[in-house]
Structures are given as structure tokens and as C-alpha cells.
Design a protein around this motif. Structure first.
Motif, mmCIF file in Angstrom:
data_model
loop_
_atom_site.group_PDB
_atom_site.id
_atom_site.type_symbol
_atom_site.label_atom_id
_atom_site.label_comp_id
_atom_site.label_asym_id
_atom_site.label_seq_id
_atom_site.Cartn_x
_atom_site.Cartn_y
_atom_site.Cartn_z
ATOM 1 N N ALA A 34 0.843 -1.208 0.000
ATOM 2 C CA ALA A 34 0.000 0.000 0.000
ATOM 3 C C ALA A 34 0.875 1.254 0.000
ATOM 4 O O ALA A 34 0.619 2.200 -0.760
ATOM 5 C CB ALA A 34 -0.933 -0.001 1.208
ATOM 6 N N LEU A 35 1.899 1.262 0.827
ATOM 7 C CA LEU A 35 2.791 2.415 0.887
ATOM 8 C C LEU A 35 3.557 2.588 -0.425
ATOM 9 O O LEU A 35 3.731 3.705 -0.918
ATOM 10 C CB LEU A 35 3.759 2.281 2.065
ATOM 11 C CG LEU A 35 3.111 2.324 3.456
ATOM 12 C CD1 LEU A 35 4.135 1.999 4.529
ATOM 13 C CD2 LEU A 35 2.440 3.658 3.704
ATOM 14 N N GLN A 37 2.586 1.642 -3.411
ATOM 15 C CA GLN A 37 1.633 2.156 -4.412
ATOM 16 C C GLN A 37 1.421 3.654 -4.226
ATOM 17 O O GLN A 37 1.406 4.403 -5.203
ATOM 18 C CB GLN A 37 0.286 1.438 -4.297
ATOM 19 C CG GLN A 37 0.258 0.067 -4.883
ATOM 20 C CD GLN A 37 -1.092 -0.607 -4.681
ATOM 21 O OE1 GLN A 37 -1.858 -0.248 -3.791
ATOM 22 N NE2 GLN A 37 -1.377 -1.588 -5.506
ATOM 23 N N ASP A 38 1.263 4.078 -2.998
ATOM 24 C CA ASP A 38 1.007 5.493 -2.732
ATOM 25 C C ASP A 38 2.171 6.381 -3.151
ATOM 26 O O ASP A 38 1.968 7.519 -3.550
ATOM 27 C CB ASP A 38 0.678 5.707 -1.253
ATOM 28 C CG ASP A 38 -0.670 5.123 -0.876
ATOM 29 O OD1 ASP A 38 -1.468 4.800 -1.779
ATOM 30 O OD2 ASP A 38 -0.918 4.983 0.338
ATOM 31 N N TYR A 43 -2.762 9.733 -7.989
ATOM 32 C CA TYR A 43 -4.196 9.497 -7.831
ATOM 33 C C TYR A 43 -5.064 10.552 -8.506
ATOM 34 O O TYR A 43 -6.275 10.387 -8.602
ATOM 35 C CB TYR A 43 -4.554 9.377 -6.348
ATOM 36 C CG TYR A 43 -4.043 8.095 -5.728
ATOM 37 C CD1 TYR A 43 -4.733 6.907 -5.896
ATOM 38 C CD2 TYR A 43 -2.857 8.073 -5.001
ATOM 39 C CE1 TYR A 43 -4.266 5.728 -5.339
ATOM 40 C CE2 TYR A 43 -2.383 6.898 -4.444
ATOM 41 C CZ TYR A 43 -3.085 5.731 -4.625
ATOM 42 O OH TYR A 43 -2.617 4.559 -4.081
ATOM 43 N N LEU A 54 -5.059 -1.420 -8.382
ATOM 44 C CA LEU A 54 -5.690 -1.184 -7.082
ATOM 45 C C LEU A 54 -6.742 -2.241 -6.767
ATOM 46 O O LEU A 54 -6.830 -2.720 -5.631
ATOM 47 C CB LEU A 54 -6.302 0.215 -7.040
ATOM 48 C CG LEU A 54 -5.299 1.366 -7.113
ATOM 49 C CD1 LEU A 54 -6.036 2.696 -7.275
ATOM 50 C CD2 LEU A 54 -4.398 1.382 -5.896
ATOM 51 N N GLY A 85 -9.851 2.856 -0.980
ATOM 52 C CA GLY A 85 -9.194 3.688 0.028
ATOM 53 C C GLY A 85 -9.353 3.145 1.431
ATOM 54 O O GLY A 85 -8.409 3.162 2.236
ATOM 55 N N LYS A 88 -7.160 0.058 1.823
ATOM 56 C CA LYS A 88 -5.757 0.460 1.994
ATOM 57 C C LYS A 88 -5.533 1.058 3.380
ATOM 58 O O LYS A 88 -4.503 0.793 4.011
ATOM 59 C CB LYS A 88 -5.353 1.424 0.885
ATOM 60 C CG LYS A 88 -5.263 0.725 -0.469
ATOM 61 C CD LYS A 88 -4.797 1.658 -1.542
ATOM 62 C CE LYS A 88 -3.293 1.749 -1.441
ATOM 63 N NZ LYS A 88 -2.687 2.418 -2.587
ATOM 64 N N ARG A 92 -3.016 -0.120 6.504
ATOM 65 C CA ARG A 92 -2.077 0.785 7.165
ATOM 66 C C ARG A 92 -2.301 0.826 8.683
ATOM 67 O O ARG A 92 -1.574 1.507 9.399
ATOM 68 C CB ARG A 92 -2.222 2.204 6.620
ATOM 69 C CG ARG A 92 -1.619 2.385 5.271
ATOM 70 C CD ARG A 92 -1.614 3.875 4.919
ATOM 71 N NE ARG A 92 -1.744 4.022 3.503
ATOM 72 C CZ ARG A 92 -2.869 4.263 2.842
ATOM 73 N NH1 ARG A 92 -3.998 4.413 3.488
ATOM 74 N NH2 ARG A 92 -2.868 4.365 1.541
#
Length: 120
Positions: A34-35, A37-38, A43, A54, A85, A88, A92
Motif C-alpha cells: 500500500a505504501l 503504491q502510494d 491518484y 488497485l 481507500g 488500503k 495501514r
């Protein structure tokens, strides 16, 4: 704390049925993914490949209890990015997230006998 996801699946006969998918724990590898990808994804400029990535992430997090096609077909357009979201955020470790796609504030919650829990 478990995370649930509700998808509306259409069977071979055209009947729609809500299915609940649940995960109790998330492996740390999904936090890392997730991190990563961010850091990499813009986005503000969503492309098909990014959306597919995603959705694939969400399928992986839920242990392939459903397919990417079922994820796409089981959500309305306005729910897709909010659901991704929230999944994800759950990965986190954000506290208080128990539903990947909670009902809208103005939507009445009803008991549905066609809802089947799936997963662990």
C-alpha cells in the motif's frame, strides 16, 4: 478487528445477491504494498492499469475470496475508490475501519436474508 466487504453479485440466473467477505488480519506485506503504491501512483490521473492494480490489491488483501471481475461488478462506480481507500487504510492500521464499503449516511440499513457471510 475484522474488515468486511459487501459485494452485490449477479448469479447465472440474473438474480442479485449480496455477499459479505471478511478478513480478520492483514499480513504486513500489504502495508508495504500500500505504501509503495502510494509513492508511485498519481491518484489525480487515474488510468486503466492503475485502477486494475488497485482492484488486484484488494483481491489479494481478501485472499482471493472473490475475483477482480466480481469486485468491479459488485460495486457501484461511486463506491469503487472509497472502498479501495478504506481497504488500503485498514492495511495501514487506521483504527476504527471495520467495513470496506459502509452504507451512505442517508441509506437505511436493513437486514437482508440474501446476505451470506463468506470467508473467515
Amino acid at each position: 478487528m475484522a474488515l468486511t466487504l459487501k459485494l452485490t453479485i449477479t448469479d447465472d440466473k440474473g438474480k442479485q445477491k449480496e455477499k459479505l467477505y471478511t478478513i480478520n488480519k492483514v499480513k504486513a506485506v500489504f502495508l508495504r504494498k500500500a505504501l509503495e503504491q502510494d509513492m508511485r501512483i498519481d491518484y489525480t490521473e487515474m488510468k486503466l492499469e492503475v485502477v486494475d492494480e488497485l482492484v488486484g490489491f484488494c483481491v489479494d488483501v481478501f485472499g482471493h475470496q472473490f475475483s477482480a471481475d466480481e469486485f468491479y461488478e459488485g460495486l457501484n462506480t461511486d463506491e469503487l475508490f472509497q472502498t479501495v481507500g478504506r481497504i488500503k487504510a485498514y492495511c495501514r492500521g487506521v483504527q476504527g475501519i471495520t467495513e470496506a464499503n459502509p452504507p451512505a449516511a442517508d441509506e437505511e440499513i436493513e437486514e437482508n436474508q440474501d446476505t451470506e457471510p463468506v470467508g473467515k
